[in-house]
Design a protein around this motif. Sequence first.
Motif, mmCIF file in Angstrom:
data_model
loop_
_atom_site.group_PDB
_atom_site.id
_atom_site.type_symbol
_atom_site.label_atom_id
_atom_site.label_comp_id
_atom_site.label_asym_id
_atom_site.label_seq_id
_atom_site.Cartn_x
_atom_site.Cartn_y
_atom_site.Cartn_z
ATOM 1 N N GLN A 285 0.786 -1.344 0.139
ATOM 2 C CA GLN A 285 -0.018 0.139 -0.046
ATOM 3 C C GLN A 285 0.865 1.272 -0.083
ATOM 4 O OE1 GLN A 285 -2.449 0.509 3.592
ATOM 5 N NE2 GLN A 285 -3.896 1.864 2.418
ATOM 6 N N GLY A 286 0.323 2.237 -0.810
ATOM 7 C CA GLY A 286 1.171 3.484 -0.948
ATOM 8 C C GLY A 286 2.274 3.474 -2.123
ATOM 9 N N THR A 287 2.247 2.255 -2.757
ATOM 10 C CA THR A 287 3.300 2.321 -3.953
ATOM 11 C C THR A 287 2.679 2.871 -5.173
ATOM 12 O OG1 THR A 287 4.102 0.154 -3.113
ATOM 13 C CG2 THR A 287 4.563 0.831 -5.577
ATOM 14 N N ALA A 288 3.603 3.782 -5.826
ATOM 15 C CA ALA A 288 3.156 4.621 -6.908
ATOM 16 C C ALA A 288 2.970 3.441 -8.066
ATOM 17 C CB ALA A 288 4.053 5.538 -7.319
ATOM 18 N N VAL A 289 1.775 3.446 -8.741
ATOM 19 C CA VAL A 289 1.732 2.392 -9.601
ATOM 20 C C VAL A 289 1.296 3.240 -10.960
ATOM 21 C CG1 VAL A 289 0.048 0.343 -10.578
ATOM 22 C CG2 VAL A 289 0.760 0.709 -8.048
ATOM 23 N N LYS A 290 2.018 3.031 -12.390
ATOM 24 C CA LYS A 290 1.712 3.429 -13.533
ATOM 25 C C LYS A 290 0.859 2.725 -14.160
ATOM 26 C CE LYS A 290 3.975 5.539 -17.198
ATOM 27 N NZ LYS A 290 5.352 5.998 -17.910
ATOM 28 N N LEU A 291 -0.294 3.319 -14.430
ATOM 29 C CA LEU A 291 -1.265 2.259 -15.606
ATOM 30 C C LEU A 291 -0.987 3.006 -16.843
ATOM 31 C CD1 LEU A 291 -4.532 2.613 -13.225
ATOM 32 C CD2 LEU A 291 -2.636 0.878 -13.281
ATOM 33 N N THR A 292 -0.935 1.921 -17.817
ATOM 34 C CA THR A 292 -0.787 2.429 -19.044
ATOM 35 C C THR A 292 -1.624 1.887 -19.988
ATOM 36 O OG1 THR A 292 1.719 2.819 -18.910
ATOM 37 C CG2 THR A 292 1.061 2.606 -21.150
ATOM 38 N N THR B 96 -1.049 5.579 -26.824
ATOM 39 C CA THR B 96 -1.164 5.245 -25.542
ATOM 40 C C THR B 96 -1.399 6.196 -24.530
ATOM 41 O OG1 THR B 96 1.594 6.246 -25.059
ATOM 42 C CG2 THR B 96 1.088 3.960 -25.584
ATOM 43 N N ALA B 97 -1.927 6.075 -23.306
ATOM 44 C CA ALA B 97 -2.318 6.946 -22.282
ATOM 45 C C ALA B 97 -1.873 6.429 -20.968
ATOM 46 C CB ALA B 97 -3.941 7.258 -22.325
ATOM 47 N N SER B 98 -1.377 7.344 -20.160
ATOM 48 C CA SER B 98 -0.992 6.392 -18.793
ATOM 49 C C SER B 98 -1.321 7.634 -17.731
ATOM 50 C CB SER B 98 0.776 6.809 -18.869
ATOM 51 O OG SER B 98 1.200 5.869 -19.853
ATOM 52 N N LEU B 99 -1.364 6.904 -16.327
ATOM 53 C CA LEU B 99 -1.806 7.740 -15.405
ATOM 54 C C LEU B 99 -1.080 6.821 -14.123
ATOM 55 C CD1 LEU B 99 -5.330 8.718 -14.190
ATOM 56 C CD2 LEU B 99 -4.150 7.025 -12.672
ATOM 57 N N THR B 100 -0.428 7.590 -13.232
ATOM 58 C CA THR B 100 0.095 7.291 -12.081
ATOM 59 C C THR B 100 -0.648 7.407 -10.938
ATOM 60 O OG1 THR B 100 2.276 7.323 -13.068
ATOM 61 C CG2 THR B 100 2.273 7.210 -10.744
ATOM 62 N N THR B 101 -0.748 6.318 -10.135
ATOM 63 C CA THR B 101 -1.484 6.643 -8.688
ATOM 64 C C THR B 101 -1.000 5.943 -7.531
ATOM 65 O OG1 THR B 101 -3.705 6.179 -7.705
ATOM 66 C CG2 THR B 101 -3.204 4.570 -9.303
ATOM 67 N N SER B 102 -1.117 6.367 -6.350
ATOM 68 C CA SER B 102 -0.597 5.910 -5.233
ATOM 69 C C SER B 102 -1.726 5.630 -4.170
ATOM 70 C CB SER B 102 0.387 6.609 -4.399
ATOM 71 O OG SER B 102 1.470 7.029 -5.284
ATOM 72 N N ALA B 103 -2.918 5.776 -4.643
ATOM 73 C CA ALA B 103 -3.991 5.716 -3.751
ATOM 74 C C ALA B 103 -4.787 4.196 -3.703
ATOM 75 C CB ALA B 103 -5.098 6.611 -4.299
ATOM 76 N N LEU B 104 -4.450 3.066 -4.400
ATOM 77 C CA LEU B 104 -4.912 2.147 -4.238
ATOM 78 C C LEU B 104 -5.139 1.549 -2.984
ATOM 79 C CD1 LEU B 104 -3.740 0.550 -7.675
ATOM 80 C CD2 LEU B 104 -5.877 1.555 -7.332
ATOM 81 N N PHE C 9 -5.217 -6.758 -10.009
ATOM 82 C CA PHE C 9 -4.303 -6.351 -9.188
ATOM 83 C C PHE C 9 -4.046 -6.019 -7.577
ATOM 84 C CE2 PHE C 9 -1.362 -2.590 -7.984
ATOM 85 C CZ PHE C 9 -0.131 -2.844 -8.918
ATOM 86 N N THR C 10 -3.467 -6.526 -7.050
ATOM 87 C CA THR C 10 -3.443 -6.707 -5.363
ATOM 88 C C THR C 10 -2.327 -5.762 -5.014
ATOM 89 O OG1 THR C 10 -3.742 -9.326 -5.729
ATOM 90 C CG2 THR C 10 -2.996 -8.335 -3.765
ATOM 91 N N VAL C 11 -2.990 -5.118 -3.807
ATOM 92 C CA VAL C 11 -2.232 -4.364 -3.031
ATOM 93 C C VAL C 11 -2.174 -4.925 -1.549
ATOM 94 C CG1 VAL C 11 -1.920 -1.676 -2.107
ATOM 95 C CG2 VAL C 11 -2.878 -2.070 -4.251
ATOM 96 N N ARG C 12 -0.932 -4.919 -0.959
ATOM 97 C CA ARG C 12 -0.918 -5.608 0.215
ATOM 98 C C ARG C 12 -0.549 -4.807 1.164
ATOM 99 N NH1 ARG C 12 1.975 -11.165 -1.597
ATOM 100 N NH2 ARG C 12 0.309 -12.125 -2.637
#
Length: 432
Positions: free
Chosen positions: A176-183, A214-222, A251-254
């Motif tokens: 949790q809190g890791t920055a994840v880039k979705l593309t 392509t289109a990308s978005l980065t989130t740390s809120a999962l 996608f799993t957030v632990r």
Amino acid sequence: MMSTTARRPLSVALASLLATGALALGTTGARADTLGSMEVAPATGTDTSGITLTTAGPCPEPATNLIVAVKGAGFPAEGQNVVSNSPISTYATAPDGGIAVPLTQTMRDYASTAGFTTLQGRYDFTLTCRAAFGSATYGEFTSPIWFTSDTTYRSTAPAAATTTALAAAPAGPVVQGTAVKLTATLAPAEAGGTVRFLDGTAQIGAPVAVAAGTASLTTSALAVGTHALKAEFTPADPAAYGSSASSALSFTVRIKPPAVVTPAKVTGTVRVGSTVTCAVAFGGATSVKYSWLRDTAVISGATARTRTLVAADHRHKTSCRAVGANSTGSTTSTSPALSVAAGPALRNGTRPSITGTARVGYRQTARPGTWTPAATSYSYVWKRDGRVIRGATRSTYHPTSADRRHQLTVTVTGKRAGYAWGYATSRPVRIG
């Protein structure tokens, strides 16, 4: 609106065919000339709509009958008849001479007959002009429809299809809190528009414009848990390109792995017979498992937080190992190893005793009494008036003349592996 496709007069067409030998009256050879298109009514509809096909013109002579078949995903490769061999005269004639053929069932009915449930993509209707008997055919009228969903169709070609694929970096699982880039990757790459990123049905951030496919978005809120992530493409020009959505990406957030707050430590009196405890504290652990070691080897079956030390531990080192775990993983803490001392001396419960006739020459037998913990072996020392009788170390003793009118006792040593020895002396017996 009926098709207005231009046609030559039937007599001219027949004369031309006869002149070239392409049509011989009475032949049984099959032909599949394309005569024209058909109008589909309604032009847009559903899988349960009634459909009427109207040809762009009449069937050429000598055709008297027609057959209609449909091909496409789910139907047999050779097509499925939706109108059997029927006289043309049973159908209405359109103003421009075409044949209006209402289908008696819906596309959903035809799919069910063919044994499938999902209507998708292009389906082609073919009306074949033919004789009532034999295999002779005299041309075909064709018309496609496109199912843009399982339940809706249109008679005009849809916009160019697009595909959207979604990838996440890192691929996960992540803490949790890791920055994840979705593309999102779009094909064809030249299709313009925007992409919405979704967590289930909830949108993540604002739509992102597509650039070079392509289109990308980065989130740390999962949040902690398993997510179904998707990307949905919306075209800037819906007439040119269709919308599309990616498959759901699991996608799993632990939560973070457990942290050691207080390292493992063996507490209690470390000697045989004593119960010791593995003291440890973890942060973020949902479970803790224990194991005990003798020197460096794990002791089979010793999995409780506490353990009673046994004789086999004497003169060895003991330690404990604790494993704190949660849904992310586990963290191990092993205590320092401590030497195991011998257990306390065996305690005598029932005093040893001497049985037998207390006279010279009669055998005297030592009874060892009872001990805690139970002794596993004994040794004996016989005494005369409190002084050791040399050589008298058996459980039995035969008094001699030297013992007459003296006090006889026996001292018993209780022994057990891993424990200090215990000693007890019987009451004296006067030998006569």
